[in-house]
Write an enzyme that holds these catalytic residues in place. Sequence first.
Site, short mmCIF file in Angstrom:
data_model
loop_
_atom_site.label_atom_id
_atom_site.label_comp_id
_atom_site.label_asym_id
_atom_site.label_seq_id
_atom_site.Cartn_x
_atom_site.Cartn_y
_atom_site.Cartn_z
N GLY A 218 -100.35 -48.59 -53.24
CA GLY A 218 -100.40 -49.44 -52.04
C GLY A 218 -101.71 -50.19 -52.02
O GLY A 218 -102.37 -50.35 -53.05
N TYR B 185 -86.73 -56.23 -57.05
CA TYR B 185 -87.38 -56.33 -58.36
C TYR B 185 -88.20 -55.12 -58.79
O TYR B 185 -88.09 -54.69 -59.94
CB TYR B 185 -88.29 -57.58 -58.35
CG TYR B 185 -89.11 -57.76 -59.59
CD1 TYR B 185 -88.51 -57.99 -60.82
CD2 TYR B 185 -90.50 -57.69 -59.54
CE1 TYR B 185 -89.28 -58.15 -61.97
CE2 TYR B 185 -91.28 -57.85 -60.68
CZ TYR B 185 -90.66 -58.08 -61.90
OH TYR B 185 -91.41 -58.22 -63.02
N ASP C 17 -82.06 -65.41 -61.68
CA ASP C 17 -83.35 -64.73 -61.83
C ASP C 17 -83.68 -64.01 -60.52
O ASP C 17 -83.12 -64.33 -59.48
CB ASP C 17 -84.44 -65.76 -62.18
CG ASP C 17 -85.61 -65.11 -62.91
OD1 ASP C 17 -85.65 -63.87 -63.01
OD2 ASP C 17 -86.50 -65.85 -63.36
#
Length: 498
Positions: free
Chosen positions: A135, A274, A377
Amino acid sequence: MSKIMPPAHPFDTSYLRDSDDDDKLKEECGIFGVIGVVDASNFVALGLHALQHRGQEAGGIVSHDKVQGFQSARRFGYVRDNFTSKSVMETLPGPIAIGHVRYSTAGSKGQTAIRDVQPFFGEFAMGGAAIAHNGNITNANALRRELIERGSIFQSSSDSECIIHLMARSLQRNIPERMEDALRRVEGAFSVVAMTRTKLIGVRDPLGVRPLVLGKIGDGWALSSETCALDIIGAEFIREIEPGEMVVITEKGVDSQFPFRPQKPRFCIFEHVYFSRPDSILGGRSVYETREAIGRELAKESPVEADLVCPVPDSGTPAAIGYSLESGIPYAMGIIRNQYMGRTFIEPTEQIRNMGVRLKLNVNRALIRGKRVILVDDSVVRGTTSRKIKEMILDAGAKEVHFRIASPPTAWPCFYGVDTPQREKLLAATMSEEEMRDHLQVDSLKFISLDGLYRAVGEAKGRNPKQPQYCDACFSGEYPVVPSDQIEDGFEMKPAAE
Ligand code: SF4
């Protein structure tokens, strides 16, 4: 004679960070910990290997053994190159260990020193503790200034080291309580795995921005950024650590507490798009399934007549399959990825830069020639790679190129543990969708809408604009935690009315 010169160091990655070819957002860390097994560090090395996609720059492991005490090894490079030899792993004995892989931390981009590589270790009156953090702390500058004024001596440039110093100043009697004290002062995103001589500790920030999961292995337990790393060690996935939860695991079992002021969770929606591996489970659902659903939504929102749907491998693949299933247009591997090319090599000449993408991706010419191609994509960041891929597809004889993007335009930087270019370098920060299409010189360009993305991750009614269910700041500019360090450094938030 041709003036084309071969690259001096074909696999040199030293220019990678500043290159215009480095065109993806990068998750900055993966964390893993195990307690209650023989040679815990071996399990941690395997877990970190499965989390390598979350950070390739460096990794570290700390273990504890009754005889040898705390031991650590920190290295640059891949886990497989550093934590597989007997000689290294023998130095990390004991039934408890934690580890960390990193891309880069705030403050040291491009010039990482080994002292910035986690886990960090602190010796306290009641014993030692090591911590690994995924993080980013958004008030680290202010905390660091305050701690230095009060006498703390920092060893690294990492924001995560603040946690150790805050623990050192706490008046609590034991390490988990000191950690609670420290983390209450920290703003931003944190998933933490920590260890003492006898305890494995896992904590998630109150918004739960970054993931952390709990697994069971034999009589022992594991904590991991993602479930795919539990699979590799044969651990059973038990559950996600809740936002704001702290678990303290000993040989007696798992003790759970909620030490922070409760808040509505804001998990990072980009993990679904992703960052996480497609074989991981997030929110009770496989990441692969979610990405396929994103592709289906994209096909519903932005249909186009074409002959083939091709993914930009590998991250665009599940969304391309979803797009194909929904639209009925055949799916095909129009671009082939060289699986042995870890990261694109970069040299600072234009010619070599152009070769960079070709080393990693090549067009399947026989398939593409004369076709109207939809390329799917996961995101467009700077747009440099998208443009090169489009050129490769047209060179191969495609009739039309249509880009479909499985995330909304990335128009804002992330300050919660993801490496993002400065705002002005993000294509979507300065251009409309039509201007981006023009810039990329493709026949059409469409992004999934924010509502469409929310639907795909399981929110049937889409995004709740009054109280968004996820962090989506890189798309919306609405930051769930005020990035105070970055504002101090000149970052301008989106005006409320924009
Ligand atoms: S800003 Fe984007 S990448 Fe960063 S935590 Fe939020 S959704 Fe994830």
